[in-house]
Design an enzyme around this catalytic site. Structure first.
Site, short mmCIF file in Angstrom:
data_model
loop_
_atom_site.label_atom_id
_atom_site.label_comp_id
_atom_site.label_asym_id
_atom_site.label_seq_id
_atom_site.Cartn_x
_atom_site.Cartn_y
_atom_site.Cartn_z
N ARG A 148 0.99 -1.55 0.69
CA ARG A 148 0.47 -0.09 0.14
C ARG A 148 0.83 1.66 -0.01
NH1 ARG A 148 -2.35 2.79 4.48
NH2 ARG A 148 -3.59 4.27 4.03
N HIS A 154 -2.63 11.47 0.45
CA HIS A 154 -2.16 10.52 1.67
C HIS A 154 -1.70 12.07 2.55
CE1 HIS A 154 -0.71 7.52 4.46
NE2 HIS A 154 -0.51 8.59 5.41
N GLU A 157 -6.93 8.60 5.79
CA GLU A 157 -7.59 9.50 7.24
C GLU A 157 -8.08 10.63 7.33
OE1 GLU A 157 -4.59 8.54 9.83
OE2 GLU A 157 -4.39 6.26 10.26
N ASN A 162 -7.13 2.09 9.34
CA ASN A 162 -6.27 2.58 9.99
C ASN A 162 -6.41 2.15 11.46
OD1 ASN A 162 -4.37 2.72 7.51
ND2 ASN A 162 -4.96 4.97 7.70
N TYR A 184 -4.48 2.01 15.55
CA TYR A 184 -3.65 1.92 16.65
C TYR A 184 -3.58 2.08 17.87
CZ TYR A 184 -1.08 3.72 12.85
OH TYR A 184 -0.46 3.62 11.18
N GLU A 242 -3.30 -0.13 7.85
CA GLU A 242 -2.40 0.35 9.16
C GLU A 242 -2.51 -0.14 10.65
OE1 GLU A 242 -1.66 4.97 9.02
OE2 GLU A 242 -2.10 4.68 6.90
#
Ligand code: FCB
Length: 461
Positions: A80, A123, A168, A298, A300, A364
């Site tokens: 990606r 991005h 995002e 994504n 985290y 991600e």
């Protein structure tokens, strides 16, 4: 070091790594590339830790072949990456063929090596010229993004089958135009609210253009960063704060994209801040809700939220005064982000429940860790291995529970430019020496390589 116990991945599950253009490419003034908002922002005193810039980054623009070979060594199914808009259209309008040529070489290099490309069109590196005209706060940027997408898909669409429009948009809109801690560094709630709508509309309109340019078999999606929102306590005020935070982090993106409507509670909070009637036009929501083939997630960490007195804190995003994020429980990564793989499983289950029928991939996931080299110079990042292993297992548990999640991408291949944090936090599974650009796989890269190879062996037997 083999993963223990062996991973049981669903049939056909994709394993990959992710990067983004501005964070790795460098060569910001080469082959006609125009400046992006991140070039400008990084030059603003105090904006980026250490005054770091993307001027050199990982010099990936000049080390493409070497980096592609690293992907082969890892054995990933898919890569990606993102395309830098200002390389392709330096001023957001005119075409720079040398910029497109670079991505042509990248895509051909992947395909020659048997690696599947997953291309992101945006991005965060908006051409500065478009920001000078108002950036994502302006509706005209939607048209610009659509024509940029058409150009790129027109050139690469015969070989790239899988696209995501945006990465995002929460960060682009709220960190960029409300909190002002990402480019373009604006602090204006009305502009942030406009940016939300124009980013979503740009996604919807571009998805149509990409499908038209790429023809049958083209898949288009979007990458978001939804998170589980946890109230800091059972107090009514904290529960209400968590609900509001959920609106801005999760529902204001997913409800329009999947259900074709904005959440009422978010609209009510935004009404006093701007003229929503002028912003949201007829037919916009129909375009935004065009069906997607893949929702990239994504993930985290979970976000812990508490109610606060007026003027004390506030999360990025308009209408979130009186609430704040508090640090989640230990353990933490070096950026202070809580390590909690259960959050990924919970998130995927929730998305599956509230937005049924949407195919997802974890696009991600990773962490910044101390990465101190041992006596032999090797980085034995067992903390990162534990993080990645736990999260990959969380994703496969969600898949086993019936969630349609088809892949997992490690963030990230190389230690790189971590936005406002500069180069200090390292997320790579491959170390990059900032002075020499020498790439050295960390223990986590060996772990991932073995996990991928082991998975293949298991599937074949
Ligand atoms: C995400 C970004 C990515 C990277 C990671 C750590 O928000 O998409 O570029 O910086 O965080």
């Amino acid at each position: 070091m083999a993963p223990h116990p062996p991973l049981a991945l669903p049939e056909g599950f994709t394993l990959g790594v992710a990067t983004s253009s501005f964070q790795i490419e460098g060569a910001v003034a080469e082959d006609g590339r125009g400046p992006s908002i991140w070039d400008t922002f990084a030059r603003t005193p105090g904006a980026v830790v250490g005054g770091d810039t993307g001027d050199v980054a990982c010099d990936h623009y000049h080390r493409l072949e070497e980096d592609l070979d690293l992907l082969v060594w890892l054995g990933v199914d898919s890569y990606r990456f993102s395309i830098a808009w200002p390389r392709v259209q330096p001023d957001g309008r005119s075409l720079e063929p040398r910029g497109l040529d670079f991505y042509d070489r990248l895509v051909d290099g992947l395909l020659e090596r048997g690696i599947h490309p997953l291309a992101t069109l945006y991005h965060w590196d908006l051409p500065q010229r478009l920001e000078d005209d108002g950036g994502w706060s302006e509706r005209a940027t939607v048209e610009r993004f659509v024509s940029y997408s058409e150009v790129v898909a027109g050139r690469l669409g015969d070989r790239v089958r899988d696209w995501s429009t945006l990465n995002e948009p929460w960060c682009a809109a709220f960190l960029g135009y409300d909190a002002g801690i990402h480019a373009p560094g604006v602090r204006d709630p009305a502009r942030a609210i406009a940016a939300v709508h124009h980013l979503l509309l740009a996604h919807g309109e571009a998805s149509r253009a990409i499908r038209a340019a790429g023809g049958p078999g083209t898949n288009v999606g979007i990458v978001l960063n939804p998170a589980p929102i946890r109230p800091a306590s059972d107090d009514e005020a904290d529960l209400a704060a968590a609900r509001r935070a959920d609106g801005l982090r999760n529902r204001v993106w997913l409800d329009p994209l999947v259900h074709g409507r904005y959440p009422d509670d978010v609209l009510a909070a935004w009404e006093p801040l701007t003229d929503l009637g002028a912003l949201h036009r007829d037919d916009d929501l129909a375009a935004i809700a065009a069906p997607i083939d893949l929702l990239g997630i994504n993930y985290y960490n979970p976000v812990v939220v508490t109610a606060r007195p007026a003027g004390d804190g506030g999360l990025p995003g308009p209408g979130q005064d009186h609430l704040a994020e508090v640090p989640g429980p230990a353990p933490h990564t070096t950026l202070g982000w809580s390590i909690d793989a259960t959050g990924l499983e919970e998130l995927l289950l929730r998305l599956h429940r509230d937005y049924p029928g949407v195919t997802m991939a974890v696009t991600e996931n990773g962490g910044a860790f101390p990465d101190a080299p041992g006596p032999n110079g090797r980085i034995d990042d067992t903390d990162r291995i534990a993080y990645l292993d736990a999260h990959l297992r969380a994703a496969t548990r969600a898949a086993a529970a019936g969630v349609d999640v088809r892949g997992y991408y490690v963030w990230t291949l190389l230690d790189n430019f971590e936005w406002a944090e500069g180069y200090a936090p390292t997320f790579g599974i491959v170390h990059v020496d900032r002075a020499t650009q020498v790439r050295t796989p960390k223990a986590s890269a060996d772990w991932y390589r073995e996990a991928i190879a082991g998975r293949r062996g298991a599937a074949a037997s």
